[in-house]
Design a protein around this motif. Sequence first.
Motif, mmCIF file in Angstrom:
data_model
loop_
_atom_site.group_PDB
_atom_site.id
_atom_site.type_symbol
_atom_site.label_atom_id
_atom_site.label_comp_id
_atom_site.label_asym_id
_atom_site.label_seq_id
_atom_site.Cartn_x
_atom_site.Cartn_y
_atom_site.Cartn_z
ATOM 1 N N SER A 1 38.954 40.014 45.773
ATOM 2 C CA SER A 1 39.186 40.333 44.362
ATOM 3 C C SER A 1 38.242 41.400 43.852
ATOM 4 O O SER A 1 38.402 41.858 42.720
ATOM 5 C CB SER A 1 39.060 39.076 43.503
ATOM 6 N N GLY B 1 35.523 34.309 39.896
ATOM 7 C CA GLY B 1 34.622 34.916 38.923
ATOM 8 C C GLY B 1 34.703 34.291 37.539
ATOM 9 O O GLY B 1 33.696 34.126 36.860
ATOM 10 N N GLY C 1 35.326 39.505 40.516
ATOM 11 C CA GLY C 1 35.788 38.519 41.494
ATOM 12 C C GLY C 1 34.981 38.416 42.762
ATOM 13 O O GLY C 1 34.106 39.223 43.042
ATOM 14 N N TYR C 2 35.303 37.372 43.512
ATOM 15 C CA TYR C 2 34.772 37.157 44.852
ATOM 16 C C TYR C 2 35.792 37.656 45.878
ATOM 17 O O TYR C 2 36.943 37.890 45.566
ATOM 18 C CB TYR C 2 34.588 35.660 45.117
ATOM 19 N N LYS C 3 35.382 37.699 47.112
ATOM 20 C CA LYS C 3 36.242 37.996 48.258
ATOM 21 C C LYS C 3 37.076 39.269 48.009
ATOM 22 O O LYS C 3 36.554 40.256 47.507
ATOM 23 C CB LYS C 3 37.129 36.778 48.583
ATOM 24 N N ASN D 1 40.555 27.105 46.888
ATOM 25 C CA ASN D 1 39.703 28.065 47.603
ATOM 26 C C ASN D 1 40.371 28.666 48.837
ATOM 27 O O ASN D 1 39.879 29.635 49.392
ATOM 28 C CB ASN D 1 38.390 27.405 48.026
ATOM 29 N N SER E 1 31.042 43.425 38.368
ATOM 30 C CA SER E 1 31.673 42.827 37.181
ATOM 31 C C SER E 1 31.782 43.850 36.073
ATOM 32 O O SER E 1 31.056 44.830 36.050
ATOM 33 C CB SER E 1 30.818 41.681 36.650
ATOM 34 N N ARG F 1 35.436 29.139 44.150
ATOM 35 C CA ARG F 1 34.832 30.477 44.231
ATOM 36 C C ARG F 1 35.720 31.488 43.517
ATOM 37 O O ARG F 1 36.602 32.092 44.114
ATOM 38 C CB ARG F 1 34.617 30.864 45.695
ATOM 39 N N GLY G 1 39.583 35.614 44.754
ATOM 40 C CA GLY G 1 38.699 34.716 43.994
ATOM 41 C C GLY G 1 38.353 35.332 42.657
ATOM 42 O O GLY G 1 37.189 35.556 42.321
#
Length: 482
Positions: free
Chosen positions: A464, A442, A460-462, A414, A468, A440, A419
């Motif tokens: 990224s 996707g 993705g998270y953050k 992490n 979706s 964290r 992410g």
Amino acid sequence: MTKKQIWDYSPAPESTDHIQLKDQYDLFINGEFIPAVDGKYFDTINPSNEKKIAEVAEAGKADIEKAVASAKKAYEKTWSKMHPKERGKYIYRIARLLQERAREFSVIETMDGGKPIRESRDVDVPLAAAHFFYHAGWADKLEYAFPGRATEPLGVVGQIIPWNFPLLMAAWKLAPALATGNTVVLKPAETTPLTAMKLAEIIQEADLPPGVVNIVNGAGETGKFLVNHGDINKIAFTGSTDVGKYIMKSVAGSGKKYTLELGGKAANIIFEDAPIDQAVEGIINAIFFNQGHVCCAGSRLYVQEGVADEVIAKLQKRMESLIVGDPLDKNTDIGAINSKMQLDKIKMYVKLGKDEGGKIHQTACSLPKKGYWFAPTIFTDVSQSNRIVQEEIFGPVLAIQTFRTVDEVITKANNSPYGLSGGVWTDKGSKIFKVTQDIRAGVIWANTFNKFDPSSPFGGYKESGVGSEGGIEGLSGYVNLV
Ligand code: NAI
Ligand code: MG
């Protein structure tokens, strides 16, 4: 080929006789191929031999105006008014035509982008067709995707795609937009425009009403005109985090929607109880697939201490048998780097990794003289604070660290600005559930890597990204729920 490896293979090149390529491609606007207003063209080359394949019209502001106007007209007059079932028929037609011409598309994808023919043949083209089939099915069933809600399309969507999966990204973008009743202006990447132009031919053959899909080529400037056009209702983008940030800033306050699929630095985690041989194959697939030109590439490897020596020794041995060379050869595992610019970036990071004190290991393969190539590379003796552990390299370069406990590896995984994805290899279901819940990212694969399906969302998270693609989540990015 020029390599000397554990085994020598006789070349098995895929034939290029059957493909139809023109010397020059124009813009696809309002159902027709037309030159750019200012008559400009740029070259697209084959990165495995640096030879020019074709020249492609470069869209300027006036061309973007035309493309957006034609998409708007098609949206208002035809596509949004059409019965969803009829829309579905067109999308099915595109899917079938693509399947029929799969071989030609695979060869052109490999020539224009440098990826091995085995991948374009077995991954890119079949998955692209699958995306059109899947979304064609949704076109008249949106009330089941969003029970109890009515949907309305957004209008004109601007879509900007990268060079790592040129046709597949076009399919990821076009299929859900069309199925939900939007019209599109699509901009492929400047190094890989050809399969999108071939797709334009299919779209014409499928008799899609003029203006529903427009395809314009060019680089960042062309992309900017699209992002900033007032009649665009949504921007869907896949590419670098920097451009993603630019798009977010540009559309802020404009009411435009956006989805962004950006970079990644996936952790691939091998526990002591993992099936080691399969895990080694998994590592190879995670980082060397498509020359590491994959946003979800497993570019950070975490191996539990007790098996680290064994895993690294087996990995190095397996790396020696990888075949690097002619992308059109069916034996090839690793093709050409997509562009000189990308090759320079990879070289810069590898030098940085060495300067930072990392221990480098590269395969002994000899690389072709012409074209852009990079040997599979791994780094050990690196730490979380090293730039090659934190930043996206987007090439066949793996940074390896060890860990002792589950909690330690989750913290390390992490500890990234990204992410997007991850991988976990273990015999224990409980560990899979723990790791996949706590990281964290996707998408996390368990005891496999880089598996895709049109029905499963990817995002993705953050840093990224935002939103979706794929599945019902992907559809939701192209509708207003009312
Ligand atoms: P990029 O983000 O510049 O290019 C992606 C697409 O955006 C292309 O179609 C390009 O023409 C377009 N574009 C560029 N600037 C734009 C702007 N200001 N406005 C609108 N559109 C714009 O990526 P690039 O430079 O080719 O690669 C640089 C790095 O980005 C790679 O080394 C890699 O780390 C990352 N990348 C990530 C991808 C992913 O799938 N997440 C795909 C491609 C690159
Ligand atoms: Mg090219």
